[in-house]
Enzyme design. Structure first.
Site, PDB file in Angstrom:
ATOM      1  N   CYS A   1      -3.953   0.705  -2.514  1.00 36.08           N
ATOM      2  CA  CYS A   1      -3.775  -0.404  -1.978  1.00 36.08           C
ATOM      3  C   CYS A   1      -2.802  -1.276  -2.230  1.00 36.08           C
ATOM      4  CB  CYS A   1      -5.252  -1.336  -1.669  1.00 36.08           C
ATOM      5  SG  CYS A   1      -6.746  -0.669  -0.973  1.00 36.08           S
TER       6      CYS A   1
ATOM      7  N   GLU B   1       0.258   5.216   0.739  1.00 30.69           N
ATOM      8  CA  GLU B   1      -0.724   5.865   1.386  1.00 30.69           C
ATOM      9  C   GLU B   1      -0.385   7.555   0.871  1.00 30.69           C
ATOM     10  OE1 GLU B   1      -1.051   5.426   5.585  1.00 30.69           O
ATOM     11  OE2 GLU B   1      -2.448   3.832   4.995  1.00 30.69           O
TER      12      GLU B   1
ATOM     13  N   CYS C   1     -10.358  -4.718  -0.385  1.00 32.62           N
ATOM     14  CA  CYS C   1     -11.422  -3.971  -0.116  1.00 32.62           C
ATOM     15  C   CYS C   1     -12.325  -3.862  -1.591  1.00 32.62           C
ATOM     16  CB  CYS C   1     -11.058  -2.558   0.012  1.00 32.62           C
ATOM     17  SG  CYS C   1     -10.444  -1.524  -1.531  1.00 32.62           S
TER      18      CYS C   1
ATOM     19  N   ASN D   1       0.789  -1.288   0.039  1.00 33.88           N
ATOM     20  CA  ASN D   1      -0.114  -0.067  -0.051  1.00 33.88           C
ATOM     21  C   ASN D   1       0.851   1.265  -0.047  1.00 33.88           C
ATOM     22  OD1 ASN D   1       0.722  -0.735   2.634  1.00 33.88           O
ATOM     23  ND2 ASN D   1      -1.049   0.245   3.538  1.00 33.88           N
TER      24      ASN D   1
ATOM     25  N   GLU E   1      -2.960  -4.381  -3.326  1.00 27.35           N
ATOM     26  CA  GLU E   1      -3.611  -5.177  -4.481  1.00 27.35           C
ATOM     27  C   GLU E   1      -3.583  -4.484  -5.604  1.00 27.35           C
ATOM     28  OE1 GLU E   1      -4.812  -4.575  -1.509  1.00 27.35           O
ATOM     29  OE2 GLU E   1      -6.239  -6.312  -0.818  1.00 27.35           O
TER      30      GLU E   1
HETATM   31  O1  LIG Z   1      -7.082  -5.059   1.536  1.00 22.87           O
HETATM   32  C1  LIG Z   1      -6.468  -3.962   1.798  1.00 22.87           C
HETATM   33  C2  LIG Z   1      -7.090  -3.034   2.836  1.00 22.87           C
HETATM   34  C3  LIG Z   1      -6.483  -2.024   3.125  1.00 22.87           C
HETATM   35  N1  LIG Z   1      -5.139  -1.562   2.579  1.00 22.87           N
HETATM   36  C4  LIG Z   1      -4.770  -0.390   2.823  1.00 22.87           C
HETATM   37  C5  LIG Z   1      -5.272   0.895   2.173  1.00 22.87           C
HETATM   38  C6  LIG Z   1      -4.575   1.890   3.637  1.00 22.87           C
HETATM   39  O2  LIG Z   1      -3.404   2.238   3.137  1.00 22.87           O
HETATM   40  C7  LIG Z   1      -4.695   1.034   4.767  1.00 22.87           C
HETATM   41  C8  LIG Z   1      -5.877   1.244   5.704  1.00 22.87           C
HETATM   42  O3  LIG Z   1      -6.962   1.145   5.103  1.00 22.87           O
HETATM   43  O4  LIG Z   1      -4.507  -0.255   4.478  1.00 22.87           O
HETATM   44  C9  LIG Z   1      -4.557  -2.452   1.605  1.00 22.87           C
HETATM   45  O5  LIG Z   1      -3.723  -2.135   0.984  1.00 22.87           O
HETATM   46  N2  LIG Z   1      -5.377  -3.656   1.110  1.00 22.87           N
HETATM   47 ZN   LIG Z   2      -8.338  -2.057  -1.524  1.00 21.29          ZN
END
Ligand SMILES: O=c1ccn([C@H]2C[C@H](O)[C@@H](CO)O2)c(=O)[nH]1
Ligand SMILES: [Zn+2]
Length: 144
Positions: free
Chosen positions: A56, A47, A89, A45, A58
């Site tokens: 994310c 941010e 998500c 991920n 994925e």
């Molecule tokens: O399946 C998921 C769920 C959340 N996040 C990340 C997004 C954000 O940076 C943090 C909190 O939601 O986790 C992912 O990368 N994948």
């Molecule tokens: Zn996601």
């Protein structure tokens, strides 16, 4: 996917999780994708100070695969160190379905592992076939 491939996917997902950029949530996620020809692409991920611009794990992995010319995705491992298993998500489910509507989804928290089919996580997904139905023709797209 063989048991060996699943082990490799989960291991690579934990490795790439180390590179997660998650200063706002502190929630670090790693993902590893398996392509039809046996290659692995990873993502973490990423941010942003504008929270909604966050990517994310994925979706960063999907970007890596597609940018390398791979559009046939057969499995993904998603890992995070949480008590409850972290599943993709809604946005990621939709993005994954574009390139692997029946892909296997393996989630692992270091203590427990569970396997899903993407079609069970996102039943009756919207897809290009809906656009084709509406247009009454093939939807054109560029690229091979
Ligand atoms: O399946 C998921 C769920 C959340 N996040 C990340 C997004 C954000 O940076 C943090 C909190 O939601 O986790 C992912 O990368 N994948
Ligand atoms: Zn996601």
């Amino acid at each position: 996917m063989t048991p060996e491939q699943e082990e490799a996917l989960v291991r690579r997902a934990w490795e790439v999780r180390e590179r997660a950029y998650a200063p706002y949530s502190g929630f670090r996620v790693g993902a590893a994708l398996l392509t039809g020809d046996g290659q692995i692409f990873t993502g973490c991920n990423v941010e942003n100070a504008v929270y909604g611009a966050t990517l994310c794990a994925e979706r960063t992995a999907v970007g890596q695969a597609v940018a390398a010319g791979q559009r046939d995705l057969v499995a993904i491992a998603v890992v995070a160190a949480t008590d409850a298993l972290t599943t993709p998500c809604g946005i990621c489910r939709q993005v994954l379905a574009e390139f692997g509507p029946r892909m296997a989804v393996v989630v692992d928290n270091g203590k427990e592992r569970r396997r899903y089919g993407l079609d069970e996580l996102l039943p009756d997904a919207f897809s290009r076939s809906h656009l084709e139905d509406a247009a009454g023709r093939q939807v054109s797209f560029t690229g091979p």
